[in-house]
Design an enzyme around this catalytic site. Structure first.
Site: not given
Ligand SMILES: Nc1ncnc2c1ncn2[C@@H]1O[C@H](COP(=O)(O)OP(=O)(O)OP(=O)(O)O)[C@@H](O)[C@H]1O
Ligand SMILES: [Mg+2]
Length: 737
Positions: A32-33, A218-219, A249, A603
């Site tokens: 995504k990022t 983002d996020e 998330q 992560r």
């Protein structure tokens, strides 16, 4: 070759969709990022959009910097003028340009939690409020919740019927007045003021809307109502918004994040295109399968499964230590083995549920000579010496035309007037403050003509003023770091640290000077006021970049990041998931904990290690068991190691690292849990101060953990029988373990 080549087909579709709003909903590590950064580069390089027409909002300063670096690596210096920042930094920028509309000067002060406390202290004194009944953190929480729910002082006062409510509302009123007098904003205000400006002033709104044609967030799954409102106000009718997030998330619902915002995005942006990505590029197979298996247990979620083409035989390693002491030692040993096998320390991270858990880990890493850095914890900029140094620097800041009173300087004077000691006692400061109030000037101004009788205090004040005035004369000729050094030397502050043998504090000051030097190099045009504004938003994450150190942080702080090897530490029931979420929070709280472990597990790129320990926990007041989340991972993905691996009859006992480090391993206790001999505690030396998170022993109450320290009083959580108690930190019955 097109910039888009580095994306897969679905990602490319999302990045190249520049004529519509775009929503990307996808799992962890699905790029995504990467889509956002590539899209920004594509807009500039292939669609010829001016870089300054692009805005990107991320969650942390670290993420913002990484995003900037990624865009720069594709485009070079052209990327400089893309605006990539956290929502708080963005709002500061907006306010610096336009806050005058609200009658505030450009160099308004930003308060951190310690400043807030210092203001509350004063108000408590004036209004005779008892800190035992109304603790500072709970009052700060109350004020924050009023503000973010748009409850004005007047409304709070009208709604207050009980005595306690009235006291709080009155403190809120005084707090707001004090902030307004000082032209100071707390962290909530940054967003609230920006929102107000954008909402109420059409001129400001259209100005900012004209600036950006393409906005990215983002996020997005962790955005709250207020942040979303700001983002919407920034979108011109013809601008295009691209939001990316992963509902699995969402880990900030406790702070107001609302996952429906991303799920219902098309209600506000009807012509949006939704892209779903499902290939994970980050993690190897077992890690991803494990994370998927855990998150599947959440009922309240949209089903989606990620796959990876990165196959590997490496299983997730799970270690159960025989007791609490062994767990951090095992982690340290593993880190060292990895290092010797060629992994850099910076590519390893240890994640934990709460800050206080890092202490034992730190000790083990120190013993093993493993370099590490803690993100979070006591923030670098909240350490006493850093706050002192910055207070000195604040006093040197040139006056702004629209803020002739500079009442905020009072906070800085109060902090450093008698540091180092200049013979100015609390009484003298009280008298001076009254004088300042009568004359309606800031505290520094009265120091030039103090109406005090004690000659010692007067002399001290005169020498303080002389140093500040002398340094002020150098503001235009010295760089920020030189100026900092000068004022710390001239004021005797550095000498004080040397004489007190405060080498840690000296190191921190050196680090601050280093950081300033870098700041000046990066932005030679910036002046002292710019620096002070920027520094108010810093967190620990902004320092110590680039060193080869293991990274220690809470799972919350690890959002969006990735590391080759990840350890999740202290995975015991009651710690992760937290006791509160299990006992009081119901299913929703437990599901948030599960999302948190999903964030933690995803992560890891190559190797994931989970650890817990057995035995009796005095924090939980029960025998520890491995977290239910470990049980949710299918056994075939796990390799159990350790003293007593989850009753799975595995013979595979982990071998500690070879060589001299093996000696660091403490004897494993096989005694029945709870009956093991209590480790000998040492009587605390004088001056050997307690800090938050310390394990302590009390002669009557047994073992406990320091959860708060305030004015010489330690709040300590003992076993349930004794509960949470406040005890003088230097009480002889108390010793640190
Ligand atoms: N198409 C691709 N080809 C190769 N590598 C990719 C591709 N897409 C993403 N990656 C890599 O996969 C990793 C994860 O990507 P990224 O950080 O963008 O994921 P994310 O969806 O933002 O994750 P998170 O949900 O944790 O924020 C990065 O190292 C990224 O460079
Ligand atoms: Mg990301």
């Amino acid at each position: 070759m097109s910039i888009l080549e580095q994306l897969n087909e679905r990602q490319r579709e999302a990045a190249a969709c520049v004529d519509h709003h775009v929503r990307i909903i996808a799992g962890a590590g699905s790029g995504k990022t990467r889509v956002v950064t590539t899209r920004i580069a594509y807009l500039i390089d292939e669609c010829h959009v001016f870089p300054n027409k692009i805005l990107a909002i991320t969650f942390t300063n670290k993420a913002a910097r990484e995003m900037k670096e990624r865009v720069e690596s594709i485009l070079g210096p052209m990327a400089h003028s893309v605006q990539i920042s956290t929502i708080h930094s963005f709002c500061v920028r907006l306010l610096r340009e336009d806050i005058r509309e609200l009658g505030y000067p450009r160099n308004f002060t930003i308060l951190d939690s310690e400043d807030q406390k210092s203001i509350l202290k004063e108000i408590y004194k004036e209004q005779d409020v008892d800190t035992k009944v109304f603790s500072y953190p709970s009052m700060i929480g109350y004020i924050s919740s009023c503000k973010t729910a748009f409850v004005s002082v007047q409304q709070a006062q009208e709604m207050a019927h009980l005595e306690g409510q009235r006291i709080r509302a009155n403190v809120y009123a005084a707090y707001q007045k004090r902030l307004a007098d000082m032209y100071a904003l707390d962290f909530d205000d940054l967003l609230l003021f920006a929102h107000r400006l954008l909402k109420e002033s059409e001129e400001v709104r259209t100005k900012w809307q004209r600036r950006f044609s393409y906005l990215h967030v983002d996020e997005f799954q962790d955005v709250d109502e207020l942040q979303y409102a700001i983002i919407r106000l920034l979108c011109a009718p013809d601008a295009k918004l691209c939001v990316v997030g992963d509902p699995d998330q969402t880990i900030y619902t406790w702070r107001g994040a609302r996952v429906d915002i991303i799920l219902e995005f098309e209600k506000d942006f009807p012509d949006c295109r939704t892209v779903i990505l499902n290939e994970n590029y980050r993690s190897e197979e077992h890690i991803l399968k494990g994370a998927n298996a855990v998150i599947k247990n959440n009922k309240n979620r949209i089903e989606k499964d990620l796959y990876t083409s990165r196959h590997s035989d490496a299983k997730i390693i799970h270690f159960s230590a025989a007791d609490e002491q062994n767990e951090p030692v095992w982690v340290a040993a593993r880190l060292k083995t990895l290092y010797h096998s060629g992994v850099r320390y910076r590519d390893m991270a240890v994640l934990y549920r709460s800050n206080y858990l890092s202490r034992a880990l730190e000790k083990a890493l120190l013993d093993a000579h493993i370099p590490y850095r803690i993100y979070g914890g006591i923030r670098f900029y909240e350490r006493a010496e850093i706050k002192d140094a910055l207070s000195y620097l604040r006093l040197l800041a040139p006056k702004q035309a629209d803020d002739d009173k500079e009442l905020w300087k009072t906070l800085a004077v109060r902090r450093v007037l008698n540091v180092p000691k200049r013979g100015i006692g609390a009484k003298s400061i009280d008298t001076l403050e009254q004088q300042a109030q009568q004359e309606d000037v800031n505290l520094y101004e009265v120091l030039k003509h103090p109406s005090l009788s004690q000659s010692k205090a007067k002399k001290g004040i005169a020498s303080f003023v002389e140093v500040i005035e002398e340094c002020r004369r150098c503001v235009d000729t010295l760089s920020i770091d030189q100026l900092m050094k000068k004022v710390l030397e001239d004021s005797g502050y550095l000498r004080m640290l040397q004489e007190d043998n405060e080498s840690d504090r000296m190191e921190n000051i050196k680090e601050l000077l280093n950081d300033m030097q870098q700041y000046v190099e990066n932005d030679p045009q910036a002046d002292l006021n710019d620096y002070l504004q920027e520094v108010a938003l810093y967190t620990d994450n902004d320092l110590y970049e680039g060193n080869d150190v293991v990274q220690l942080m809470t799972v919350h702080a690890a959002k969006g990041l990735e590391f080759d090897c990840v350890f999740i530490y202290n995975l015991c029931e009651g710690i992760f998931p937290s006791e509160r979420s299990v006992s009081e929070g119901g299913n929703a709280a437990l599901e948030e904990e599960r999302r948190l472990i999903y964030v933690a597990m995803t992560r890891a790129k190559k190797q994931l290690f989970l650890s817990d320990s057995m035995g009796y926990s005095f924090v939980l007041d029960k025998i520890k068991t491995p977290s239910r989340f470990v049980m949710e991972i299918p056994p075939e993905l796990l390799e159990d190691v350790g003293a007593k691996p989850r009753n799975r009859f595995s013979e595979d006992v982990d071998v500690y690292a070879q060589g001299s480090f093996a000696q660091a391993r403490p004897a494993v206790s096989h005694e029945a849990a709870g009956e093991s001999a209590r480790p000998k505690t040492k009587r605390r030396k004088r001056g050997d101060q307690l800090s938050k998170g310390d394990l302590v022993h009390h002669t009557s109450f047994g073992d406990g953990v320091v959860i708060r320290l305030e004015d010489g009083l330690a709040t300590i959580a003992f076993a349930q029988k004794f509960g949470v108690r406040k005890i003088m930190a230097d009480h002889p019955a108390l010793s640190r373990k």
